[in-house]
Design a protein around this motif. Structure first.
Motif, PDB file in Angstrom:
ATOM      1  N   ASN A   1      34.079  40.203  33.476  1.00 16.16           N
ATOM      2  CA  ASN A   1      34.048  38.916  33.208  1.00 16.16           C
ATOM      3  C   ASN A   1      34.194  38.147  34.467  1.00 16.16           C
ATOM      4  O   ASN A   1      35.293  38.379  35.003  1.00 16.16           O
ATOM      5  CB  ASN A   1      35.014  38.650  32.236  1.00 16.16           C
ATOM      6  CG  ASN A   1      34.866  37.184  31.519  1.00 16.16           C
ATOM      7  OD1 ASN A   1      34.429  36.176  32.240  1.00 16.16           O
ATOM      8  ND2 ASN A   1      35.064  37.107  30.383  1.00 16.16           N
ATOM      9  N   PRO A   2      33.185  37.125  34.906  1.00 15.63           N
ATOM     10  CA  PRO A   2      33.547  36.504  36.334  1.00 15.63           C
ATOM     11  C   PRO A   2      34.631  35.437  36.415  1.00 15.63           C
ATOM     12  O   PRO A   2      35.148  34.949  37.439  1.00 15.63           O
ATOM     13  CB  PRO A   2      32.232  35.953  36.566  1.00 15.63           C
ATOM     14  CG  PRO A   2      31.635  35.941  35.147  1.00 15.63           C
ATOM     15  CD  PRO A   2      31.987  36.845  34.210  1.00 15.63           C
ATOM     16  N   VAL A   3      35.090  35.099  35.120  1.00 20.42           N
ATOM     17  CA  VAL A   3      36.176  34.120  34.975  1.00 20.42           C
ATOM     18  C   VAL A   3      37.348  34.768  35.451  1.00 20.42           C
ATOM     19  O   VAL A   3      37.931  36.018  35.296  1.00 20.42           O
ATOM     20  CB  VAL A   3      36.336  33.645  33.676  1.00 20.42           C
ATOM     21  CG1 VAL A   3      37.566  33.027  33.404  1.00 20.42           C
ATOM     22  CG2 VAL A   3      35.197  32.946  32.989  1.00 20.42           C
ATOM     23  N   LYS A   4      38.196  34.085  36.231  1.00 12.46           N
ATOM     24  CA  LYS A   4      39.547  34.385  37.153  1.00 12.46           C
ATOM     25  C   LYS A   4      40.689  33.694  36.583  1.00 12.46           C
ATOM     26  O   LYS A   4      41.849  34.235  36.822  1.00 12.46           O
ATOM     27  CB  LYS A   4      39.242  34.387  38.517  1.00 12.46           C
ATOM     28  CG  LYS A   4      38.410  35.350  39.145  1.00 12.46           C
ATOM     29  CD  LYS A   4      38.205  35.211  40.439  1.00 12.46           C
ATOM     30  CE  LYS A   4      37.036  36.111  40.902  1.00 12.46           C
ATOM     31  NZ  LYS A   4      36.903  36.151  42.713  1.00 12.46           N
ATOM     32  N   GLU A   5      40.690  32.394  36.128  1.00 14.24           N
ATOM     33  CA  GLU A   5      41.641  31.753  35.888  1.00 14.24           C
ATOM     34  C   GLU A   5      41.262  30.712  34.788  1.00 14.24           C
ATOM     35  O   GLU A   5      40.076  30.395  34.550  1.00 14.24           O
ATOM     36  CB  GLU A   5      42.000  31.023  37.126  1.00 14.24           C
ATOM     37  CG  GLU A   5      40.996  30.073  37.570  1.00 14.24           C
ATOM     38  CD  GLU A   5      41.506  29.335  38.904  1.00 14.24           C
ATOM     39  OE1 GLU A   5      41.633  27.935  39.040  1.00 14.24           O
ATOM     40  OE2 GLU A   5      42.119  30.176  39.780  1.00 14.24           O
ATOM     41  N   LEU A   6      42.309  30.269  34.035  1.00 11.74           N
ATOM     42  CA  LEU A   6      42.305  29.199  32.954  1.00 11.74           C
ATOM     43  C   LEU A   6      43.642  28.606  32.836  1.00 11.74           C
ATOM     44  O   LEU A   6      44.432  28.787  33.339  1.00 11.74           O
ATOM     45  CB  LEU A   6      42.021  29.947  31.532  1.00 11.74           C
ATOM     46  CG  LEU A   6      40.802  30.759  31.259  1.00 11.74           C
ATOM     47  CD1 LEU A   6      40.958  31.484  29.839  1.00 11.74           C
ATOM     48  CD2 LEU A   6      39.464  29.892  31.368  1.00 11.74           C
ATOM     49  N   THR A   7      43.055  27.163  32.524  1.00 14.80           N
ATOM     50  CA  THR A   7      44.539  26.455  31.996  1.00 14.80           C
ATOM     51  C   THR A   7      45.117  26.770  30.729  1.00 14.80           C
ATOM     52  O   THR A   7      44.399  27.533  29.905  1.00 14.80           O
ATOM     53  CB  THR A   7      44.181  24.932  32.072  1.00 14.80           C
ATOM     54  OG1 THR A   7      43.534  24.685  30.951  1.00 14.80           O
ATOM     55  CG2 THR A   7      43.602  24.586  33.398  1.00 14.80           C
TER      56      THR A   7
ATOM     57  N   ALA B   1      41.967  46.304  32.028  1.00 16.24           N
ATOM     58  CA  ALA B   1      41.436  44.865  31.818  1.00 16.24           C
ATOM     59  C   ALA B   1      41.926  43.993  32.855  1.00 16.24           C
ATOM     60  O   ALA B   1      42.845  44.443  33.606  1.00 16.24           O
ATOM     61  CB  ALA B   1      41.724  44.318  30.409  1.00 16.24           C
ATOM     62  N   LYS B   2      41.397  42.905  33.045  1.00 14.33           N
ATOM     63  CA  LYS B   2      41.548  41.990  33.884  1.00 14.33           C
ATOM     64  C   LYS B   2      42.588  40.795  33.305  1.00 14.33           C
ATOM     65  O   LYS B   2      42.350  40.307  32.320  1.00 14.33           O
ATOM     66  CB  LYS B   2      40.357  41.042  34.764  1.00 14.33           C
ATOM     67  CG  LYS B   2      40.443  40.164  35.484  1.00 14.33           C
ATOM     68  CD  LYS B   2      39.623  39.877  36.320  1.00 14.33           C
ATOM     69  CE  LYS B   2      38.484  39.048  35.610  1.00 14.33           C
ATOM     70  NZ  LYS B   2      37.451  38.554  36.216  1.00 14.33           N
ATOM     71  N   HIS B   3      43.753  40.552  34.074  1.00 13.81           N
ATOM     72  CA  HIS B   3      44.906  39.569  33.689  1.00 13.81           C
ATOM     73  C   HIS B   3      44.232  38.349  34.420  1.00 13.81           C
ATOM     74  O   HIS B   3      44.046  38.282  35.587  1.00 13.81           O
ATOM     75  CB  HIS B   3      46.244  40.070  34.072  1.00 13.81           C
ATOM     76  CG  HIS B   3      46.788  41.136  33.733  1.00 13.81           C
ATOM     77  ND1 HIS B   3      48.053  41.025  33.031  1.00 13.81           N
ATOM     78  CD2 HIS B   3      46.117  42.578  33.710  1.00 13.81           C
ATOM     79  CE1 HIS B   3      48.339  42.336  32.806  1.00 13.81           C
ATOM     80  NE2 HIS B   3      47.417  43.253  33.118  1.00 13.81           N
ATOM     81  N   LEU B   4      44.227  37.402  33.505  1.00 15.02           N
ATOM     82  CA  LEU B   4      43.826  36.081  34.178  1.00 15.02           C
ATOM     83  C   LEU B   4      45.139  35.433  34.917  1.00 15.02           C
ATOM     84  O   LEU B   4      45.996  35.396  34.118  1.00 15.02           O
ATOM     85  CB  LEU B   4      43.171  34.953  33.024  1.00 15.02           C
ATOM     86  CG  LEU B   4      41.788  35.678  32.485  1.00 15.02           C
ATOM     87  CD1 LEU B   4      41.442  34.602  31.344  1.00 15.02           C
ATOM     88  CD2 LEU B   4      40.730  35.780  33.476  1.00 15.02           C
ATOM     89  N   ALA B   5      44.712  34.500  35.914  1.00 13.09           N
ATOM     90  CA  ALA B   5      45.725  33.588  36.352  1.00 13.09           C
ATOM     91  C   ALA B   5      45.757  32.669  35.482  1.00 13.09           C
ATOM     92  O   ALA B   5      44.626  32.049  35.043  1.00 13.09           O
ATOM     93  CB  ALA B   5      45.389  33.324  37.818  1.00 13.09           C
ATOM     94  N   ILE B   6      46.851  31.973  35.352  1.00 14.22           N
ATOM     95  CA  ILE B   6      47.014  30.855  34.405  1.00 14.22           C
ATOM     96  C   ILE B   6      47.568  29.617  34.960  1.00 14.22           C
ATOM     97  O   ILE B   6      48.327  29.720  35.705  1.00 14.22           O
ATOM     98  CB  ILE B   6      47.703  31.040  33.054  1.00 14.22           C
ATOM     99  CG1 ILE B   6      47.052  32.535  32.327  1.00 14.22           C
ATOM    100  CG2 ILE B   6      47.998  29.998  32.239  1.00 14.22           C
ATOM    101  CD1 ILE B   6      45.809  32.322  31.784  1.00 14.22           C
TER     102      ILE B   6
END
Length: 282
Positions: A116-122, A207-212
Protein backbone atom coordinates in the motif's frame (compact mmCIF):
# COMPACT_ATOMS: atom_id res chain seq x y z
CA UNK A 1 4.24 -49.90 65.87
CA UNK A 2 6.25 -46.69 66.06
CA UNK A 3 8.12 -47.80 62.96
CA UNK A 4 4.85 -48.38 61.11
CA UNK A 5 3.46 -45.01 62.20
CA UNK A 6 6.71 -43.33 61.24
CA UNK A 7 6.61 -45.05 57.86
CA UNK A 8 3.00 -44.00 57.31
CA UNK A 9 3.78 -40.42 58.29
CA UNK A 10 6.77 -40.40 55.98
CA UNK A 11 4.64 -41.83 53.18
CA UNK A 12 1.94 -39.28 53.91
CA UNK A 13 4.49 -36.49 53.83
CA UNK A 14 5.75 -37.86 50.54
CA UNK A 15 2.26 -37.75 49.06
CA UNK A 16 1.80 -34.24 50.43
CA UNK A 17 5.00 -33.13 48.77
CA UNK A 18 4.01 -34.75 45.50
CA UNK A 19 0.56 -33.21 45.72
CA UNK A 20 2.03 -29.78 46.39
CA UNK A 21 4.79 -29.98 43.79
CA UNK A 22 2.83 -27.33 41.91
CA UNK A 23 1.08 -25.86 44.94
CA UNK A 24 1.85 -22.37 43.64
CA UNK A 25 -0.45 -22.63 40.63
CA UNK A 26 -1.20 -19.28 39.01
CA UNK A 27 -3.90 -18.92 36.37
CA UNK A 28 -3.81 -16.00 33.94
CA UNK A 29 -6.60 -15.10 31.51
CA UNK A 30 -7.65 -12.15 29.38
CA UNK A 31 -6.20 -9.89 26.72
CA UNK A 32 -5.13 -11.51 23.45
CA UNK A 33 -2.77 -8.57 22.98
CA UNK A 34 -0.88 -9.67 26.09
CA UNK A 35 -1.09 -13.43 25.62
CA UNK A 36 2.28 -13.92 23.88
CA UNK A 37 4.08 -11.72 26.40
CA UNK A 38 2.31 -13.45 29.30
CA UNK A 39 3.39 -16.85 27.97
CA UNK A 40 7.00 -15.68 27.72
CA UNK A 41 6.82 -14.33 31.27
CA UNK A 42 5.37 -17.62 32.49
CA UNK A 43 8.06 -19.71 30.78
CA UNK A 44 10.87 -17.60 32.21
CA UNK A 45 9.42 -17.51 35.73
CA UNK A 46 8.73 -21.26 35.84
CA UNK A 47 12.31 -21.90 34.72
CA UNK A 48 13.63 -20.03 37.76
CA UNK A 49 10.86 -21.22 40.11
CA UNK A 50 10.17 -24.90 39.25
CA UNK A 51 7.53 -25.33 41.97
CA UNK A 52 5.35 -22.69 40.34
CA UNK A 53 3.02 -23.59 37.49
CA UNK A 54 1.53 -20.71 35.48
CA UNK A 55 -1.29 -21.33 33.01
CA UNK A 56 -1.94 -18.58 30.45
CA UNK A 57 -4.96 -18.26 28.16
CA UNK A 58 -6.39 -15.41 26.11
CA UNK A 59 -9.99 -14.82 25.11
CA UNK A 60 -10.07 -11.04 25.37
CA UNK A 61 -9.98 -8.48 28.16
CA UNK A 62 -13.72 -8.71 28.83
CA UNK A 63 -13.45 -12.47 29.18
CA UNK A 64 -10.59 -12.00 31.63
CA UNK A 65 -12.57 -9.63 33.85
CA UNK A 66 -15.52 -12.04 33.83
CA UNK A 67 -13.18 -14.83 34.94
CA UNK A 68 -11.68 -12.62 37.65
CA UNK A 69 -15.07 -11.82 39.15
CA UNK A 70 -16.22 -15.46 39.12
CA UNK A 71 -12.87 -16.50 40.61
CA UNK A 72 -11.87 -18.81 37.77
CA UNK A 73 -8.59 -16.94 37.22
CA UNK A 74 -6.03 -15.45 39.58
CA UNK A 75 -4.81 -12.73 37.23
CA UNK A 76 -6.61 -10.83 34.49
CA UNK A 77 -4.54 -9.45 31.62
CA UNK A 78 -6.12 -6.29 30.22
CA UNK A 79 -5.43 -4.02 27.27
CA UNK A 80 -7.67 -1.32 28.74
CA UNK A 81 -8.64 -0.07 32.18
CA UNK A 82 -11.39 -1.85 34.08
CA UNK A 83 -14.92 -0.51 33.50
CA UNK A 84 -17.07 0.70 36.37
CA UNK A 85 -19.55 -2.17 35.89
CA UNK A 86 -16.73 -4.74 35.92
CA UNK A 87 -15.30 -3.17 39.05
CA UNK A 88 -18.71 -3.27 40.72
CA UNK A 89 -19.09 -6.95 39.84
CA UNK A 90 -15.69 -7.71 41.35
CA UNK A 91 -16.56 -5.84 44.55
CA UNK A 92 -19.78 -7.84 44.74
CA UNK A 93 -17.85 -11.08 44.19
CA UNK A 94 -14.93 -10.61 46.58
CA UNK A 95 -15.59 -7.46 48.57
CA UNK A 96 -12.91 -5.17 47.15
CA UNK A 97 -11.96 -3.53 43.90
CA UNK A 98 -9.22 -5.42 42.02
CA UNK A 99 -5.67 -4.18 42.36
CA UNK A 100 -4.39 -2.70 39.10
CA UNK A 101 -0.80 -3.07 37.93
CA UNK A 102 0.61 -1.35 34.88
CA UNK A 103 2.94 -3.88 33.24
CA UNK A 104 4.15 -2.21 30.02
CA UNK A 105 3.37 0.38 27.36
CA UNK A 106 2.06 -0.25 23.87
CA UNK A 107 1.76 1.82 20.75
CA UNK A 108 -1.47 0.88 19.04
CA UNK A 109 -0.41 0.49 15.42
CA UNK A 110 -2.49 0.99 12.29
CA UNK A 111 -1.48 -1.71 9.81
CA UNK A 112 -1.66 -1.76 6.02
CA UNK A 113 -0.13 -4.04 3.40
CA UNK A 114 3.51 -3.46 2.55
CA UNK A 115 2.28 -2.86 -1.03
CA UNK A 116 0.00 0.00 0.00
CA UNK A 117 1.59 3.35 -1.02
CA UNK A 118 -0.04 5.25 1.88
CA UNK A 119 2.56 5.98 4.57
CA UNK A 120 0.75 8.22 7.03
CA UNK A 121 -2.70 9.27 8.21
CA UNK A 122 -4.13 11.70 10.73
CA UNK A 123 -6.10 10.34 13.69
CA UNK A 124 -9.24 11.85 12.11
CA UNK A 125 -8.56 10.04 8.82
CA UNK A 126 -8.10 6.77 10.70
CA UNK A 127 -11.40 7.34 12.50
CA UNK A 128 -13.21 8.09 9.24
CA UNK A 129 -11.87 4.91 7.65
CA UNK A 130 -12.79 2.60 10.51
CA UNK A 131 -16.22 4.18 11.00
CA UNK A 132 -17.00 3.74 7.30
CA UNK A 133 -17.14 7.43 6.37
CA UNK A 134 -14.07 7.09 4.14
CA UNK A 135 -14.46 4.12 1.81
CA UNK A 136 -11.80 4.53 -0.88
CA UNK A 137 -8.03 4.83 -0.56
CA UNK A 138 -7.93 7.72 -3.05
CA UNK A 139 -9.70 9.87 -0.41
CA UNK A 140 -6.54 9.70 1.70
CA UNK A 141 -3.93 9.88 -1.04
CA UNK A 142 -3.84 6.23 -2.03
CA UNK A 143 -4.95 4.12 -4.97
CA UNK A 144 -8.46 4.25 -6.40
CA UNK A 145 -9.59 1.12 -4.58
CA UNK A 146 -12.15 0.26 -1.90
CA UNK A 147 -10.85 -0.01 1.66
CA UNK A 148 -11.27 -3.31 3.48
CA UNK A 149 -11.51 -2.75 7.23
CA UNK A 150 -10.35 -5.46 9.64
CA UNK A 151 -11.32 -5.13 13.29
CA UNK A 152 -11.53 -7.16 16.50
CA UNK A 153 -14.42 -8.80 18.33
CA UNK A 154 -16.23 -6.58 20.83
CA UNK A 155 -14.93 -8.56 23.84
CA UNK A 156 -11.44 -7.30 22.97
CA UNK A 157 -9.93 -4.56 25.09
CA UNK A 158 -8.07 -3.35 22.01
CA UNK A 159 -11.40 -2.99 20.18
CA UNK A 160 -12.85 -0.98 23.05
CA UNK A 161 -9.76 1.21 23.44
CA UNK A 162 -9.68 1.95 19.72
CA UNK A 163 -13.40 2.71 19.63
CA UNK A 164 -13.17 5.07 22.61
CA UNK A 165 -9.90 6.86 21.85
CA UNK A 166 -9.79 6.88 18.04
CA UNK A 167 -13.40 6.60 16.88
CA UNK A 168 -14.52 8.77 19.83
CA UNK A 169 -17.32 6.33 20.60
CA UNK A 170 -18.64 5.96 17.06
CA UNK A 171 -19.49 2.51 15.75
CA UNK A 172 -17.17 0.63 13.46
CA UNK A 173 -18.17 0.37 9.80
CA UNK A 174 -20.89 -2.22 9.23
CA UNK A 175 -18.64 -3.75 6.57
CA UNK A 176 -15.72 -4.24 8.98
CA UNK A 177 -14.53 -7.83 9.10
CA UNK A 178 -14.26 -9.10 12.67
CA UNK A 179 -11.13 -11.11 13.44
CA UNK A 180 -10.53 -13.33 16.51
CA UNK A 181 -7.18 -11.81 17.50
CA UNK A 182 -4.50 -9.29 16.63
CA UNK A 183 -2.43 -11.93 14.85
CA UNK A 184 -5.44 -12.68 12.62
CA UNK A 185 -5.86 -8.98 11.81
CA UNK A 186 -2.21 -8.73 10.88
CA UNK A 187 -2.30 -11.83 8.68
CA UNK A 188 -5.39 -10.58 6.85
CA UNK A 189 -3.91 -7.13 6.22
CA UNK A 190 -0.59 -8.56 5.07
CA UNK A 191 -2.41 -10.51 2.34
CA UNK A 192 -4.83 -7.74 1.35
CA UNK A 193 -3.32 -4.84 -0.60
CA UNK A 194 -6.38 -2.71 0.17
CA UNK A 195 -6.84 -3.78 3.79
CA UNK A 196 -6.32 -1.86 7.02
CA UNK A 197 -6.33 -3.01 10.63
CA UNK A 198 -5.08 -2.11 14.08
CA UNK A 199 -3.37 -3.80 17.00
CA UNK A 200 -0.37 -3.85 19.29
CA UNK A 201 2.96 -2.67 17.93
CA UNK A 202 4.57 -5.99 18.87
CA UNK A 203 2.51 -7.76 16.19
CA UNK A 204 3.85 -5.65 13.33
CA UNK A 205 5.84 -8.24 11.37
CA UNK A 206 4.42 -8.85 7.90
CA UNK A 207 2.63 -5.53 7.46
CA UNK A 208 3.47 -1.83 7.35
CA UNK A 209 2.90 0.39 10.38
CA UNK A 210 1.54 3.77 9.34
CA UNK A 211 2.97 6.93 10.85
CA UNK A 212 0.15 8.82 12.57
CA UNK A 213 -0.44 12.57 12.82
CA UNK A 214 -2.39 13.98 15.74
CA UNK A 215 -3.92 16.48 13.30
CA UNK A 216 -3.17 18.25 10.02
CA UNK A 217 -0.70 20.64 11.65
CA UNK A 218 1.54 18.09 13.38
CA UNK A 219 4.27 15.75 12.19
CA UNK A 220 3.60 12.10 11.38
CA UNK A 221 4.96 9.92 14.20
CA UNK A 222 5.90 6.24 14.06
CA UNK A 223 5.00 3.89 16.96
CA UNK A 224 8.57 3.41 18.21
CA UNK A 225 9.55 2.90 21.85
CA UNK A 226 11.01 6.39 22.16
CA UNK A 227 7.93 8.03 20.65
CA UNK A 228 5.52 6.04 22.81
CA UNK A 229 7.42 6.56 26.07
CA UNK A 230 7.68 10.30 25.39
CA UNK A 231 3.98 10.49 24.54
CA UNK A 232 4.67 11.72 21.00
CA UNK A 233 2.85 8.91 19.21
CA UNK A 234 -0.85 9.78 19.49
CA UNK A 235 -2.32 6.28 19.93
CA UNK A 236 -0.69 4.62 22.94
CA UNK A 237 -1.80 2.92 26.12
CA UNK A 238 -0.69 1.05 29.20
CA UNK A 239 -1.28 -2.69 29.40
CA UNK A 240 -2.42 -4.02 32.76
CA UNK A 241 -2.72 -6.99 35.07
CA UNK A 242 -5.56 -7.04 37.62
CA UNK A 243 -5.75 -9.24 40.71
CA UNK A 244 -8.11 -9.89 43.60
CA UNK A 245 -6.34 -8.15 46.55
CA UNK A 246 -6.87 -11.24 48.72
CA UNK A 247 -4.69 -13.23 46.31
CA UNK A 248 -1.96 -10.59 46.03
CA UNK A 249 0.45 -12.34 48.35
CA UNK A 250 2.89 -15.23 48.35
CA UNK A 251 3.94 -16.47 44.93
CA UNK A 252 1.41 -14.34 43.06
CA UNK A 253 2.83 -11.19 44.66
CA UNK A 254 6.37 -12.36 43.90
CA UNK A 255 5.43 -13.03 40.29
CA UNK A 256 3.81 -9.61 39.86
CA UNK A 257 6.88 -7.93 41.33
CA UNK A 258 9.17 -9.98 39.08
CA UNK A 259 7.37 -9.22 35.82
CA UNK A 260 7.50 -5.50 36.58
CA UNK A 261 11.18 -5.70 37.53
CA UNK A 262 14.27 -5.74 35.34
CA UNK A 263 13.97 -9.39 34.24
CA UNK A 264 10.29 -9.16 33.37
CA UNK A 265 10.70 -5.83 31.60
CA UNK A 266 13.56 -7.19 29.50
CA UNK A 267 11.12 -9.79 28.19
CA UNK A 268 8.66 -6.96 27.45
CA UNK A 269 11.27 -5.42 25.16
CA UNK A 270 12.26 -8.77 23.63
CA UNK A 271 8.63 -9.44 22.65
CA UNK A 272 8.29 -5.98 21.09
CA UNK A 273 6.38 -3.95 23.65
CA UNK A 274 7.84 -1.06 25.60
CA UNK A 275 9.12 -1.37 29.19
CA UNK A 276 7.64 0.66 32.00
CA UNK A 277 9.68 3.66 33.11
CA UNK A 278 11.39 2.77 36.39
CA UNK A 279 9.28 5.37 38.21
CA UNK A 280 6.16 3.27 37.50
CA UNK A 281 7.52 -0.12 38.56
CA UNK A 282 6.97 0.15 42.33
Amino acid sequence: MKTVVKSLLTAGLGFALVGSAFADNITVKGSDTLVVLAQKWAEAYMAKSPTTKIQVTGGGTGTGFAALQNKSTDLCNASRKIKSAEQANCIKAFGKRPTEYKVCLDGLSVYVSADNPVKELTVAQVADIFSGKTKNWKQVGGLDAPITVYSRENSSGTYEFFKEHVLQGKDFAASAQTMPGTASVLQAVAKDKHGIGYGGAAYGAGAKHLAIKKDDTTAAIEPTEENVVKGLYPIWRYLFVYVNPALDKGDIAKYLTWLRGDEGQKIVKDVGYFPLPKTLRD
